[in-house]
Write a protein that holds these residues in place. Structure first.
Motif, mmCIF file in Angstrom:
data_model
loop_
_atom_site.group_PDB
_atom_site.id
_atom_site.type_symbol
_atom_site.label_atom_id
_atom_site.label_comp_id
_atom_site.label_asym_id
_atom_site.label_seq_id
_atom_site.Cartn_x
_atom_site.Cartn_y
_atom_site.Cartn_z
ATOM 1 N N UNK A 95 19.759 41.596 42.431
ATOM 2 C CA UNK A 95 21.060 41.320 43.034
ATOM 3 C C UNK A 95 21.882 40.499 42.058
ATOM 4 N N UNK A 96 23.109 40.943 41.814
ATOM 5 C CA UNK A 96 24.046 40.184 40.982
ATOM 6 C C UNK A 96 25.251 39.803 41.821
ATOM 7 N N UNK A 97 25.797 38.631 41.554
ATOM 8 C CA UNK A 97 27.022 38.190 42.210
ATOM 9 C C UNK A 97 28.083 37.999 41.139
ATOM 10 N N UNK A 98 29.204 38.674 41.307
ATOM 11 C CA UNK A 98 30.250 38.622 40.295
ATOM 12 C C UNK A 98 31.622 38.693 40.965
ATOM 13 N N UNK A 99 32.676 38.693 40.155
ATOM 14 C CA UNK A 99 34.068 38.741 40.639
ATOM 15 C C UNK A 99 34.370 37.575 41.585
ATOM 16 N N UNK A 100 33.841 36.407 41.267
ATOM 17 C CA UNK A 100 34.070 35.238 42.122
ATOM 18 C C UNK A 100 35.526 34.792 42.055
ATOM 19 N N UNK A 101 36.127 34.665 43.219
ATOM 20 C CA UNK A 101 37.500 34.166 43.313
ATOM 21 C C UNK A 101 37.613 33.226 44.503
ATOM 22 N N UNK A 102 38.365 32.142 44.314
ATOM 23 C CA UNK A 102 38.564 31.168 45.383
ATOM 24 C C UNK A 102 40.042 31.046 45.704
ATOM 25 N N UNK A 103 40.323 30.854 46.972
ATOM 26 C CA UNK A 103 41.705 30.748 47.434
ATOM 27 C C UNK A 103 41.787 29.576 48.405
ATOM 28 N N UNK A 104 42.782 28.736 48.192
ATOM 29 C CA UNK A 104 42.943 27.565 49.061
ATOM 30 C C UNK A 104 43.393 27.915 50.460
ATOM 31 N N UNK A 105 43.885 29.134 50.667
ATOM 32 C CA UNK A 105 44.276 29.564 52.004
ATOM 33 C C UNK A 105 45.472 28.796 52.551
ATOM 34 N N UNK A 106 45.656 28.910 53.836
ATOM 35 C CA UNK A 106 46.772 28.226 54.510
ATOM 36 C C UNK A 106 46.506 26.728 54.603
ATOM 37 N N UNK A 107 47.501 25.929 54.237
ATOM 38 C CA UNK A 107 47.355 24.471 54.257
ATOM 39 C C UNK A 107 47.535 23.942 55.676
ATOM 40 N N UNK A 108 46.546 23.167 56.117
ATOM 41 C CA UNK A 108 46.628 22.546 57.438
ATOM 42 C C UNK A 108 47.029 21.080 57.285
ATOM 43 N N UNK A 109 47.445 20.478 58.391
ATOM 44 C CA UNK A 109 47.856 19.067 58.357
ATOM 45 C C UNK A 109 46.711 18.143 57.964
ATOM 46 N N UNK A 110 45.478 18.318 58.503
ATOM 47 C CA UNK A 110 44.376 17.449 58.073
ATOM 48 C C UNK A 110 44.047 17.627 56.586
ATOM 49 N N UNK A 111 44.145 18.855 56.097
ATOM 50 C CA UNK A 111 43.854 19.099 54.690
ATOM 51 C C UNK A 111 44.907 18.433 53.801
ATOM 52 N N UNK A 112 46.165 18.507 54.226
ATOM 53 C CA UNK A 112 47.244 17.897 53.459
ATOM 54 C C UNK A 112 47.052 16.381 53.357
ATOM 55 N N UNK A 113 46.682 15.760 54.472
ATOM 56 C CA UNK A 113 46.444 14.314 54.466
ATOM 57 C C UNK A 113 45.297 13.945 53.537
ATOM 58 N N UNK A 114 44.223 14.734 53.573
ATOM 59 C CA UNK A 114 43.077 14.458 52.715
ATOM 60 C C UNK A 114 43.462 14.574 51.235
ATOM 61 N N UNK A 115 44.153 15.628 50.894
ATOM 62 C CA UNK A 115 44.515 15.837 49.491
ATOM 63 C C UNK A 115 45.474 14.767 48.983
#
Length: 242
Positions: A95-115
């Protein structure tokens, strides 16, 4: 001196003797032939969750999405089961894992405060806090299902030994199905269940909200060579030959 008559008599006797000797060399024999001899290359076809093989019309059945976890949470574990089968020949599988991509997605209010409170965390990816382990079982009883009568699971990799799987430097890693990642011979026409257990670090904070990680999973099968020995490398070529 031999006179002419005696000489002729001896010559006749010699010719008769030679003729008689020639006749004694006849043999009894038989010849048989075998026609239509052929050499045909072996075949191997890996089926993954019912896909990756041909249907009745010789069309390829696509392999479905294998991992889809829509609501991962800190401290949660999701086990994804995949069913494999090698057709025609036994072999090795990886098994190989490839084409890894990350996306921050929609910003929520708790996430905004943390960042805002933790500068730089907006660049973190969900792969920082997700790991998986990998194991499999073989239908050793041959009844078409995996149950308590079959051999126990073989551990390929444990998540505790493989931290932060989904960071970009892991892209393209190959995991051979076998004890501790050492390729093992897998039988043909036999159900193989692969268990992939995904874990999110329980200490992950609000910055992970709504984040997404996408990736490609490649299962690769290699027919045994004539020696039956373990290959030095088992995995697909992930680099274009062009």
């Amino acid at each position: 001196m031999i006179n002419k008559s005696v000489f002729l008599s001896l010559l006749v006797i010699g010719v008769v003797a030679a003729s008689a000797g020639t006749g004694t060399w006849a043999v009894i024999s038989d010849t048989d032939s075998s026609e239509g001899n052929t050499i045909t290359t072996g075949m191997i076809d890996l089926e993954v969750n019912g896909g990756g093989i041909l249907d009745g019309n010789d069309e390829v059945i696509p392999v479905p999405i294998l991992v889809e976890i829509p609501d991962m949470k800190p401290g949660r574990e999701f086990v994804v089961t995949k069913q494999l089968m090698l057709h025609n020949n036994p072999g090795y599988v990886s098994l190989s894992i490839t084409d890894l991509e990350e996306d921050g997605g929609e910003l929520s209010e708790p996430e905004k405060e943390w960042e805002e409170a933790h500068p730089g965390s907006e660049d973190w990816g969900i792969g920082e806090v997700i790991v998986f382990d990998l194991s499999y079982r073989v239908d050793t009883t041959g009844n078409g299902v995996i149950n308590e009568n079959d051999a126990p699971a073989v551990v390929v990799v444990e998540y505790a030994d493989y931290e932060r799987l989904f960071t970009m430097d892991r892209d393209g890693d190959v995991f051979a199905l076998g004890p501790d990642g050492n390729a093992a011979e897998l039988p043909a026409e036999t159900l193989i269940e692969v268990y992939q257990s995904f874990h999110m670090n329980e200490e992950a904070k609000n910055w992970v909200q709504g984040d997404t990680c996408t990736f490609t999973e490649i299962f690769y099968a290699e027919q045994l060579d004539y020696t039956g020995e373990e290959p030095t490398y088992i995995g697909p070529n992930l680099v274009d030959d062009d």
